[in-house]
Design an enzyme around this catalytic site. Structure first.
Site, mmCIF file in Angstrom:
data_model
loop_
_atom_site.group_PDB
_atom_site.id
_atom_site.type_symbol
_atom_site.label_atom_id
_atom_site.label_comp_id
_atom_site.label_asym_id
_atom_site.label_seq_id
_atom_site.Cartn_x
_atom_site.Cartn_y
_atom_site.Cartn_z
ATOM 1 N N PRO A 2 12.676 -31.664 -41.681
ATOM 2 C CA PRO A 2 11.572 -31.865 -41.997
ATOM 3 C C PRO A 2 10.281 -31.093 -42.337
ATOM 4 C CG PRO A 2 13.057 -32.830 -40.070
ATOM 5 C CD PRO A 2 13.906 -31.696 -40.544
ATOM 6 N N GLU A 3 9.434 -31.732 -42.943
ATOM 7 C CA GLU A 3 8.417 -31.034 -43.271
ATOM 8 C C GLU A 3 7.365 -31.847 -42.246
ATOM 9 O OE1 GLU A 3 8.464 -30.403 -47.824
ATOM 10 O OE2 GLU A 3 9.842 -31.025 -47.729
ATOM 11 N N LYS A 59 4.692 -27.642 -39.746
ATOM 12 C CA LYS A 59 5.713 -28.277 -39.614
ATOM 13 C C LYS A 59 6.165 -28.207 -37.745
ATOM 14 C CE LYS A 59 7.800 -26.557 -43.617
ATOM 15 N NZ LYS A 59 9.391 -25.946 -44.025
ATOM 16 N N ARG A 250 15.040 -21.749 -53.734
ATOM 17 C CA ARG A 250 15.041 -23.019 -53.436
ATOM 18 C C ARG A 250 15.987 -23.581 -54.346
ATOM 19 N NH1 ARG A 250 13.420 -24.227 -48.180
ATOM 20 N NH2 ARG A 250 15.516 -26.007 -48.198
#
Ligand SMILES: [Zn+2]
Length: 262
Positions: A2-3, A59, A250
């Site tokens: 979730p962002e 977030k 990432r």
């Protein structure tokens, strides 16, 4: 994971389901999720109170219980919220269950166990302690430029740094850079005024659109990178095969043709 858009969607869901109902009990099924708060403190703090409002920063979601305290929710990798009628059974990955007097329940569900729940007194104090940057949807162009211009290194790493700008994670960082046509490894010192403006606009547009679509993967535009980021996936703009590389720690997906290193 979730962002900002997912957390904003959870906020709206919570606002439309769970406010102004008396909390009669809080059941903690797995204590990993509680930070600096015990199950007893959480239950005692909330019992008899009502969730009155909520706010989001990056977030993090903050839910106000009467005028007394706030519950901070962070969704980690797989966290989500589900509001259940009395006849619905609780999902297997339910970690905390807030029970209301009307027999409804709000469930914090979290398969991978990276979520966090904490009782806090003050939201601003929390944001300062964590040294979080301004929210990615609340930031102005001049703030954005001032932050980016003060740093160097891969633009993607800057977007992901929550202490600089809060709310952007791996998927939306890639989407924003695709939209701005900037290579994720491009050094921010090379971004001139034109690119900075483009990056800012792409940030706003991508996040706002994802929120508007309730982050429903099936409704995201086919012109977005998000629905193509996989092996042998093709660039929705030029049709070439997308590349992936580790940037900013990432896995990043990008089109080596459309996105310039500048
Ligand atoms: Zn392309």
């Amino acid at each position: 994971m979730p962002e900002l858009p997912e957390v904003e969607t959870f906020k709206r869901y919570l606002d439309s389901t769970s406010l102004h109902q008396r909390i009669i009990n809080v059941e903690v099924r797995d204590t990993y999720v509680l930070k600096r708060t015990s199950p007893l403190q959480l239950a005692r703090g909330l019992k008899g109170r009502h969730f009155e409002s909520s706010c989001r920063h990056g977030k993090h979601l903050f839910v106000r219980a009467d005028n007394e305290l706030w519950v901070r929710l962070h969704f980690g990798m797989t966290g989500s919220l589900e509001y259940l009628n009395h006849d619905k059974s609780v999902p297997q990955a339910a970690r905390v269950i807030f029970r209301f007097a009307n027999s409804r329940r709000l469930v914090f569900d979290d398969q991978r166990k990276f979520g966090e729940i904490e009782l806090i007194k003050d939201v601003d104090e929390f944001l300062q302690t964590r040294n979080l940057g301004p929210d990615a949807l609340g930031i102005s162009l001049s703030q954005f430029k001032a932050i980016v211009e003060k740093h160097r290194g891969a633009v993607k790493a800057i977007l992901l740094n929550q202490q600089l700008i809060a709310g952007i994670g791996n998927l939306y960082a890639d989407e924003i850079l695709f939209r701005a046509r900037i290579h994720p490894a491009a050094d921010v010192v090379r971004l001139n005024e034109k690119y900075l403006k483009r990056l800012f606009r792409a940030t706003r547009d991508v996040l706002a659109r994802a929120v508007a679509l309730k982050t429903d993967f099936n409704r995201l535009p086919k012109s977005w990178l998000l629905t193509h980021r996989e092996k042998r996936g093709r660039c929705p703009r030029c049709g070439r095969v997308l590349r992936s590389a580790t940037i900013g720690g990432r896995t990043s997906w990008f089109c080596a043709y459309c996105q310039k290193r500048i």
